[in-house]
Design a protein around this motif. Structure first.
Motif, PDB file in Angstrom:
ATOM      1  N   THR A1033       0.850  -1.191   0.000  1.00 55.06           N
ATOM      2  CA  THR A1033       0.000   0.000   0.000  1.00 55.06           C
ATOM      3  C   THR A1033       0.882   1.236   0.000  1.00 55.06           C
ATOM      4  O   THR A1033       1.857   1.315   0.763  1.00 55.06           O
ATOM      5  CB  THR A1033      -0.923   0.033   1.229  1.00 55.06           C
ATOM      6  N   PHE A1034       0.538   2.197  -0.848  1.00 51.46           N
ATOM      7  CA  PHE A1034       1.265   3.457  -0.886  1.00 51.46           C
ATOM      8  C   PHE A1034       0.348   4.586  -0.449  1.00 51.46           C
ATOM      9  O   PHE A1034      -0.732   4.772  -1.010  1.00 51.46           O
ATOM     10  CB  PHE A1034       1.784   3.742  -2.298  1.00 51.46           C
ATOM     11  N   HIS A1035       0.765   5.328   0.579  1.00 49.72           N
ATOM     12  CA  HIS A1035       0.011   6.476   1.085  1.00 49.72           C
ATOM     13  C   HIS A1035       0.715   7.755   0.623  1.00 49.72           C
ATOM     14  O   HIS A1035       1.802   8.057   1.103  1.00 49.72           O
ATOM     15  CB  HIS A1035      -0.057   6.468   2.614  1.00 49.72           C
ATOM     16  N   PRO A1036       0.118   8.501  -0.306  1.00 54.33           N
ATOM     17  CA  PRO A1036       0.740   9.769  -0.712  1.00 54.33           C
ATOM     18  C   PRO A1036       0.859  10.716   0.470  1.00 54.33           C
ATOM     19  O   PRO A1036       0.112  10.611   1.462  1.00 54.33           O
ATOM     20  CB  PRO A1036      -0.227  10.315  -1.772  1.00 54.33           C
ATOM     21  N   HIS A1037       1.786  11.640   0.333  1.00 59.34           N
ATOM     22  CA  HIS A1037       1.996  12.601   1.423  1.00 59.34           C
ATOM     23  C   HIS A1037       0.741  13.416   1.674  1.00 59.34           C
ATOM     24  O   HIS A1037       0.351  13.658   2.820  1.00 59.34           O
ATOM     25  CB  HIS A1037       3.176  13.521   1.088  1.00 59.34           C
ATOM     26  N   LYS A1038       0.084  13.835   0.609  1.00 60.49           N
ATOM     27  CA  LYS A1038      -1.155  14.595   0.742  1.00 60.49           C
ATOM     28  C   LYS A1038      -2.324  13.627   0.843  1.00 60.49           C
ATOM     29  O   LYS A1038      -2.615  12.872  -0.082  1.00 60.49           O
ATOM     30  CB  LYS A1038      -1.353  15.509  -0.470  1.00 60.49           C
ATOM     31  N   GLN A1039      -2.981  13.619   1.989  1.00 60.40           N
ATOM     32  CA  GLN A1039      -4.063  12.665   2.227  1.00 60.40           C
ATOM     33  C   GLN A1039      -5.393  13.224   1.749  1.00 60.40           C
ATOM     34  O   GLN A1039      -6.220  13.682   2.526  1.00 60.40           O
ATOM     35  CB  GLN A1039      -4.124  12.324   3.721  1.00 60.40           C
ATOM     36  N   THR A1040      -5.581  13.202   0.429  1.00 58.24           N
ATOM     37  CA  THR A1040      -6.863  13.577  -0.162  1.00 58.24           C
ATOM     38  C   THR A1040      -7.278  12.471  -1.123  1.00 58.24           C
ATOM     39  O   THR A1040      -6.521  11.537  -1.388  1.00 58.24           O
ATOM     40  CB  THR A1040      -6.771  14.916  -0.919  1.00 58.24           C
ATOM     41  N   ARG A1041      -8.475  12.588  -1.651  1.00 56.25           N
ATOM     42  CA  ARG A1041      -9.014  11.527  -2.502  1.00 56.25           C
ATOM     43  C   ARG A1041      -8.147  11.264  -3.727  1.00 56.25           C
ATOM     44  O   ARG A1041      -7.708  12.186  -4.401  1.00 56.25           O
ATOM     45  CB  ARG A1041     -10.420  11.899  -2.956  1.00 56.25           C
ATOM     46  N   LEU A1042      -7.964   9.981  -4.019  1.00 52.94           N
ATOM     47  CA  LEU A1042      -7.284   9.560  -5.230  1.00 52.94           C
ATOM     48  C   LEU A1042      -8.328   9.143  -6.251  1.00 52.94           C
ATOM     49  O   LEU A1042      -9.333   8.513  -5.902  1.00 52.94           O
ATOM     50  CB  LEU A1042      -6.334   8.394  -4.941  1.00 52.94           C
ATOM     51  N   TYR A1043      -8.070   9.465  -7.509  1.00 55.28           N
ATOM     52  CA  TYR A1043      -9.027   9.149  -8.568  1.00 55.28           C
ATOM     53  C   TYR A1043      -8.415   8.131  -9.528  1.00 55.28           C
ATOM     54  O   TYR A1043      -8.125   7.009  -9.170  1.00 55.28           O
ATOM     55  CB  TYR A1043      -9.468  10.432  -9.268  1.00 55.28           C
ATOM     56  N   GLY A1044      -8.224   8.531 -10.792  1.00 52.04           N
ATOM     57  CA  GLY A1044      -7.792   7.581 -11.796  1.00 52.04           C
ATOM     58  C   GLY A1044      -6.379   7.088 -11.591  1.00 52.04           C
ATOM     59  O   GLY A1044      -5.532   7.761 -10.987  1.00 52.04           O
ATOM     60  N   VAL A1045      -6.112   5.892 -12.111  1.00 49.11           N
ATOM     61  CA  VAL A1045      -4.765   5.323 -12.067  1.00 49.11           C
ATOM     62  C   VAL A1045      -4.549   4.587 -13.382  1.00 49.11           C
ATOM     63  O   VAL A1045      -5.476   3.981 -13.942  1.00 49.11           O
ATOM     64  CB  VAL A1045      -4.588   4.382 -10.852  1.00 49.11           C
ATOM     65  N   THR A1046      -3.336   4.669 -13.923  1.00 50.66           N
ATOM     66  CA  THR A1046      -3.003   3.951 -15.149  1.00 50.66           C
ATOM     67  C   THR A1046      -1.544   3.542 -15.096  1.00 50.66           C
ATOM     68  O   THR A1046      -0.778   4.053 -14.279  1.00 50.66           O
ATOM     69  CB  THR A1046      -3.274   4.831 -16.395  1.00 50.66           C
ATOM     70  N   THR A1047      -1.179   2.628 -15.966  1.00 50.71           N
ATOM     71  CA  THR A1047       0.195   2.148 -16.031  1.00 50.71           C
ATOM     72  C   THR A1047       0.891   2.792 -17.218  1.00 50.71           C
ATOM     73  O   THR A1047       0.423   2.696 -18.363  1.00 50.71           O
ATOM     74  CB  THR A1047       0.231   0.618 -16.189  1.00 50.71           C
ATOM     75  N   ALA A1048       2.007   3.485 -16.948  1.00 50.43           N
ATOM     76  CA  ALA A1048       2.833   4.069 -18.006  1.00 50.43           C
ATOM     77  C   ALA A1048       3.892   3.038 -18.361  1.00 50.43           C
ATOM     78  O   ALA A1048       4.929   2.929 -17.710  1.00 50.43           O
ATOM     79  CB  ALA A1048       3.466   5.374 -17.540  1.00 50.43           C
ATOM     80  N   LEU A1049       3.597   2.253 -19.398  1.00 56.82           N
ATOM     81  CA  LEU A1049       4.483   1.154 -19.787  1.00 56.82           C
ATOM     82  C   LEU A1049       5.749   1.684 -20.453  1.00 56.82           C
ATOM     83  O   LEU A1049       5.715   2.672 -21.199  1.00 56.82           O
ATOM     84  CB  LEU A1049       3.751   0.212 -20.743  1.00 56.82           C
ATOM     85  N   SER A1050       6.849   1.000 -20.177  1.00 62.29           N
ATOM     86  CA  SER A1050       8.113   1.410 -20.809  1.00 62.29           C
ATOM     87  C   SER A1050       8.125   1.051 -22.282  1.00 62.29           C
ATOM     88  O   SER A1050       8.837   1.670 -23.069  1.00 62.29           O
ATOM     89  CB  SER A1050       9.287   0.750 -20.086  1.00 62.29           C
ATOM     90  N   GLN A1051       7.331   0.046 -22.681  1.00 59.28           N
ATOM     91  CA  GLN A1051       7.194  -0.291 -24.094  1.00 59.28           C
ATOM     92  C   GLN A1051       5.808  -0.847 -24.344  1.00 59.28           C
ATOM     93  O   GLN A1051       5.171  -1.378 -23.437  1.00 59.28           O
ATOM     94  CB  GLN A1051       8.260  -1.297 -24.524  1.00 59.28           C
ATOM     95  N   CYS A1052       5.316  -0.719 -25.565  1.00 62.80           N
ATOM     96  CA  CYS A1052       3.953  -1.126 -25.881  1.00 62.80           C
ATOM     97  C   CYS A1052       3.832  -2.648 -25.940  1.00 62.80           C
ATOM     98  O   CYS A1052       4.795  -3.348 -26.308  1.00 62.80           O
ATOM     99  CB  CYS A1052       3.523  -0.544 -27.219  1.00 62.80           C
ATOM    100  N   PRO A1053       2.658  -3.180 -25.634  1.00 63.60           N
ATOM    101  CA  PRO A1053       2.433  -4.607 -25.808  1.00 63.60           C
ATOM    102  C   PRO A1053       2.519  -4.969 -27.286  1.00 63.60           C
ATOM    103  O   PRO A1053       2.225  -4.159 -28.161  1.00 63.60           O
ATOM    104  CB  PRO A1053       1.011  -4.816 -25.271  1.00 63.60           C
ATOM    105  N   GLN A1054       2.916  -6.202 -27.567  1.00 66.65           N
ATOM    106  CA  GLN A1054       2.988  -6.646 -28.951  1.00 66.65           C
ATOM    107  C   GLN A1054       1.584  -6.837 -29.511  1.00 66.65           C
ATOM    108  O   GLN A1054       0.649  -7.127 -28.790  1.00 66.65           O
ATOM    109  CB  GLN A1054       3.781  -7.956 -29.040  1.00 66.65           C
ATOM    110  N   GLY A1055       1.461  -6.727 -30.826  1.00 66.70           N
ATOM    111  CA  GLY A1055       0.184  -6.924 -31.482  1.00 66.70           C
ATOM    112  C   GLY A1055      -0.144  -5.789 -32.418  1.00 66.70           C
ATOM    113  O   GLY A1055       0.505  -4.733 -32.415  1.00 66.70           O
TER     114      GLY A1055
END
Length: 1094
Positions: A1033-1055
């Motif tokens: 679990t990661f608790h940001p320093h600022k304790q306010t509501r968290l909304y969207g989350v996404t993964t910034a991939l280092s490279q794109c999936p194949q396909g």
């Protein structure tokens, strides 16, 4: 044959009815004792069926109802109610209570007369025989009034069946209910008479079409929605809503005759709520309570929602201030108690009481249990164990607090700009006037005669005779506790009020070298008792600065100190003798804390109160003691090798903050003057050095309008909805009714959003569309800080996007940093383009859709027109398109990555669309709709064809959605079921990965891990899909509501898909489908330059 017998039984004579209705206790009401009904008595018959509503029954004599005196027509329904206006079609089936229209409900349930056996009869009757019968029933229930009705509305539900739904309950087969309601009116008042014959109620629950489960019937009255500009639920009273109380309606009474219940529903006394009759059922009227054993009063009676007794004093019968105050229902009664049923407020012969116990008891379930009266043998019970949630305890929190549910109960916490323990909150930095009463019994010096005093003139101590006034000067701690309560708080430390709110203090002062001790108890009242050394008349007292250690443990705070004071006696012969004295101070402070929130940062075990200066004075002319102290709370001196905080300008008063601003110690962000900031108090705007009063917002004006007084700060009375405003005066996005427990989302103008109203105990995932105000001061750079190599999690936190590096699947929490500051935005959804390394987001404050390169540079807005509330956003990195949901416009759209070539894919059958993801390789689109009436997860091809529902069963509030390209697995988080679940599209089975989540909002996947944001924990949580377990679990320093989350991939999936190369040969939008693609034109741009084809 049975029906024929029942109808013939309606032809009894008036004399028999009068004799039976007015007979003494002893027998239940028989079906033959009902008011005359049937076609032979002029009744109209409601059309057979389910959820039927009659045409308007036009009344020749107006009916009075709550505060209205002009009800000229009523409507009768199959479902056991009489409506004051025509029920809307969407409320034809029983649902949330109270409804939007006025209603008298003798048995509100989903009833059915489709088979033609059950009947519903109704009429207005002006005949003297019926109106006299009604008058004598009312007279029996209200013997102190004289009531001569001129008309009576008689409605009879005869042998009606329960609606059973698709799967019939064998236990209800053949069960029928018969009951009656009579509304009698005179020129000045109206009364309701409910009649439940013996064996007339054979079932007490029916199948709910909305909840798809069996729910109890309800006996209630509701005023309906009130207001023209600001609409809110009017007053209402629920007298029975559980199986036990419904089952006892025919066995008990509030009017002296079993099965007969009488209520005053329209008169000056009912403007705020219905007044029930208050006549015992065979109880000895001479019995009384010895009220010396009880401190406060709360009436025992029927409860409208599942809560413990409210800390309100019960009004007397007919008191216009009565407003739907819930009553606590007891299962057994003392011989001196009232009979079971819904009695009214206390009368002179029965005294209400509150059972001894804590005022805000939440840790343990409470069952109120009293002895049974043998005359009736009828019992009601209610257990509060399952109701300790914010939904029906919001009134226990301050109006300036947020209520949050936890696994074991609820907690209150003050909103930004206010301090306190959540039950009581005051504006930060504002002067506080502490009211109370001081009394005592003091022995001075060696005198054996005590001095007794009592007064309540806060904040000064009461007039003391000179013989004791000077001798009490050393007792600055009597007022010094106020300094501890409201001391300025450095980071990581809390003053007394923030910790305890209300508390009880017991203190002991030992004067060294003098016999005896002085004891003090501080609640609302301060009591002093003991012996103090005598100080000569005319002396002055100087108290040296001192420190005091406060030791904290759950529910208890102890402190002790040794203090010196110097007594300078009046000058004699040119000399002023002075003497130094010492006393020891010990005190114990007890309070109720909320133990349910285990995520709260732990307080230091010990804090130090440093009192820098003390001023004490005895005013001879007014005989008043005055104390003044300068103090601060913080770490024990020398701890961590430093006590530099003590020189902060906030503590020593050298700051330059405006008088309407709060001085906050800590790293100076706005103004770096010796590490402190100035922030204007709620209701004021400015830079902190100069603050101006703000105009009141719509929300604040509505609150004042409803509460009836500007600035009213008392908790709202149960039964009355009062909107909540945040510290900036905006509507809190989630509004809840304090008595019913229902919650719903509102827009920035306070209007309820369709499909968001939840049942008690559940809060919908509402989003605030108003960005927090931007504080003046040094500007925060808006440019993106370039992202280091590797895979990162990106998550939104109101006005910023943060990055959290991943090493494998492990969150590198120490390296988390802000990626983008956007303080004027409310960023909700995030999507990442792995090709160009850009992050896309939705902003619901403007509203808009923006993007920024992770290589650095300024962010840009790509769409800002024709948006309502854009929330979820997804990206097809192969087709170079973005997709988003709009929960305000109820649609899903697609556009190119630069925001051009927009096209609406769906705008029907959507209520609250939120999460959206793409399967770029296969050309599929998935989204969630958390519509409270019918939550679902849907899918289609990216071109909008082949739309179908993927998941519909066992969903609550599906918020976040993620698709893992590597495993081809679709997963979602549900804030209603508190689960993470996954499935593979095209396969029927779904897997429950994890249960017991707090309040998940958004989710993303990477390898075998999921990462979701949680509103209650204000955290990012990692879940290992392989072992179905939370791993970090990661608790940001600022304790306010968290909304969207996404993964910034280092490279794109194949396909690849058919749009990967040369835009699929399309002139404009290329939308992938499984094994193909569709060329589409943007909306409103059809022409020769755009070609649509498959």
């Amino acid at each position: 044959m049975l029906a024929a017998i029942r109808r013939s039984g309606a032809a009894w004579t008036r004399a028999l009815l009068l004799q039976l209705l007015l007979a003494g206790p002893g027998g239940c009401l028989s079906r033959q004792e009902l008011f005359p009904f049937g076609p032979g008595h002029g009744d109209l018959e409601l059309e057979a069926g389910d959820d039927q509503v009659s045409p308007a029954l036009e009344l020749r004599r107006a009916l009075r109802f709550f505060d209205k005196s002009d009800i000229n027509s009523v409507y009768v329904t199959t479902n056991g109610i009489i409506a004051m206006s025509e029920p809307p079609a969407k409320e034809s089936s029983p649902g949330l209570f109270p409804p939007t229209f006025g209603v008298v409900a003798p048995f509100l349930a989903d009833l059915d007369t489709t088979d033609g056996f059950g009947k519903v009869y109704y009429r207005e009757d002006l005949s003297p025989s019926v109106t006299r019968l009604a008058a004598e029933c009312v007279q029996r229930g209200f013997p102190e009034i004289s009531f001569q009705p001129s008309s009576a509305v008689v409605v009879t539900w005869e042998s009606v069946a329960p609606y059973q739904g698709p799967s019939k309950d064998p236990a209800q087969e053949g069960k029928r209910n018969t009951f009656q309601a009579v509304l009698a009116s005179s020129d000045s008042s109206s009364y309701a008479i409910f009649l439940y014959p013996e064996d007339g109620l054979q079932f007490d629950t029916t199948f709910s079409k909305k909840d798809e489960t069996q729910v109890p019937a309800v006996v209630a009255f509701s005023q309906g929605v009130q207001g023209f500009i600001w609409k809110s639920d009017g007053a209402y009273n629920i007298f029975a809503n559980d199986r036990e109380s419904i089952g006892n309606l025919a066995k008990s009474s509030n009017s002296g005759q079993q099965g007969v219940w009488v209520f005053e529903i329209g008169s000056p006394a009912t403007a705020s709520g219905v007044v029930p009759s208050d006549v015992s059922l065979g109880l000895d009227d001479g019995a009384e309570y010895d009220d010396e054993d009880y401190d406060s009063v709360t009436h025992l009676g029927l409860e409208d929602m599942g809560t413990t007794s409210f800390p309100y004093e019960a009004p007397r019968s007919g008191d216009p201030s009565m407003h739907s105050v819930p009553w606590v229902l007891s299962p057994r009664r003392l011989p001196t108690e009232r009979p079971p049923g819904p009695p009214g407020p206390p009368t002179e012969r029965t005294r209400s009481f509150q059972l001894p116990g804590e005022r805000f008891h939440q840790q343990h379930p409470q069952v109120i249990d009293v002895d049974e009266v043998e005359e009736t043998g009828v019992v009601f019970s209610y257990n509060t164990d399952s109701r300790q949630t914010c939904a029906n305890n919001r009134h226990q929190c301050s109006v300036h607090a947020e209520c949050r549910d936890f696994a074991t109960g609820f907690c209150c916490s003050c909103v930004a700009g206010y301090t306190g323990n959540g039950r009581q909150c005051v504006a930060e930095g504002s002067p506080q006037r502490v009211n109370g009463k001081v009394k005592g019994r003091i022995l001075v010096g060696n005198s054996p005669v005590p001095i007794v005093f009592e007064n309540n003139r806060p904040p000064l101590l009461p007039p003391f005779p000179r013989t004791v006034g000077y001798s009490l000067l050393p007792l600055a701690p009597v007022g010094g506790i106020i300094g501890w309560m409201f001391a300025v708080e450095p980071d990581g430390f809390k003053n007394g009020f923030s910790i305890t709110g209300e508390f009880t203090r017991q203190a002991e002062v030992t004067f060294v070298g003098h016999p005896g001790k002085l004891h003090g108890h501080l609640t609302i009242t301060t009591e002093l008792e003991g012996r103090v050394p005598q100080i000569p008349f005319g002396s002055s007292v100087h108290i040296e600065p001192y420190t005091e250690l406060y030791h904290y443990s759950p529910g208890v705070i102890t402190s002790s100190s040794t203090r010196e004071y110097t007594v300078m006696e009046p000058e004699q012969d040119g000399a002023a003798p002075s003497t130094i004295y010492t006393y020891q101070w010990r005190q114990t402070i007890t309070f109720q804390e909320c133990a349910h929130d285990t995520s709260r940062p732990a307080l230091p075990n010990t804090q130090q109160l440093s009192v820098d200066s003390v001023f004490v004075l005895y005013n001879q002319e007014e005989s008043i003691l005055r104390y003044a102290l300068s103090n601060s709370i913080g770490p024990v001196k020398g701890r961590n090798g430093s006590s530099d905080w003590a020189s902060n300008p906030c503590y020593i008063g050298t700051h330059g903050c405006d008088t309407n601003a709060a001085c906050r110690p800590g790293p100076g962000v706005q103004f770096a003057w010796s590490s402190y900031t100035c922030s204007c108090l709620p209701g004021f705007s400015g830079d902190g050095r100069a603050c101006q009063e703000m105009e009141k917002t719509r929300c604040q004006l509505e609150r004042e309008h409803i509460l009836g007084a500007a600035g009213a700060a008392d908790p709202p009375r149960p039964g009355l909805f009062v909107p909540e405003c945040d510290e900036h005066g905006h509507y809190v996005p989630t509004q809840c009714h304090g008595s019913t427990g229902y919650c719903w989302c509102v827009d920035r103008d306070g209007r309820e959003l369709e499909g968001t109203r939840t049942r008690p105990g559940m809060r919908p995932p509402c989003l605030s569309t108003v960005a927090p105000p931007i504080h003046h001061g040094p500007s925060v750079p808006t440019a993106v800080i370039p992202l280091p190599p590797g895979t990162h999690l990106l998550f939104a936190q109101t006005g910023k996007i943060e990055r959290l590096p991943l090493e494998g699947s492990t969150m590198q929490k120490s390296e988390a940093k802000t990626l983008l500051h956007a303080p004027d935005k409310v960023i909700i959804g995030l999507a990442f383009d792995c090709v160009d390394k850009m992050v896309y987001w939705t902003d619901i404050s403007e509203p808009s859709i923006g993007r920024a390169s992770l290589h650095g540079g300024e962010p840009t807005t790509i769409i800002r027109q024709d948006l309502g509330s854009p929330e979820g956003i997804a990206l097809d990195h192969l087709g170079r398109n973005i997709f988003w949901t709009d929960s305000h416009l109820d649609r899903i759209e697609v556009a190119k990555l630069d925001g051009t070539q927009r096209r609406v894919l769906f705008e029907t059958d959507l209520v609250n669309p939120r999460g959206i993801v793409t399967d770029s390789v296969r050309g599929n689109l998935y989204w969630t709709d958390w519509n409270r009436e019918s939550p679902k997860i849907e899918t289609s091809y990216m071109d909008g064809t082949n739309r179908k529902i993927l998941v519909q069963d066992d969903l609550g509030l599906p918020n976040g959605l993620t698709f893992d390209a590597y495993s081809a697995q679709l997963c979602w988080v549900d804030a209603g079921t508190s689960r993470v679940e996954c499935l593979k599209p095209g396969q029927p089975s779904r897997r429950k990965v994890l249960e017991g989540l707090q309040y998940p909002f958004a989710v993303t996947s990477y390898g075998k891990h999921l990462y979701y944001t949680d509103w209650k924990m204000s955290s990012v949580v990692a879940v290992d899909l392989a072992i179905s377990k939370e791993t970090d679990t990661f608790h940001p320093h600022k304790q306010t509501r968290l909304y969207g989350v996404t993964t910034a991939l280092s490279q794109c999936p194949q396909g690849h898909n058919y749009c990967s190369v040369n835009n699929g040969g399309c002139t404009h939008l290329c939308l992938a489908t499984p094994g193909s693609r569709t060329c589409r034109c943007p909306d409103n741009t059809l022409g020769v330059d755009c070609i649509e084809r498959k």
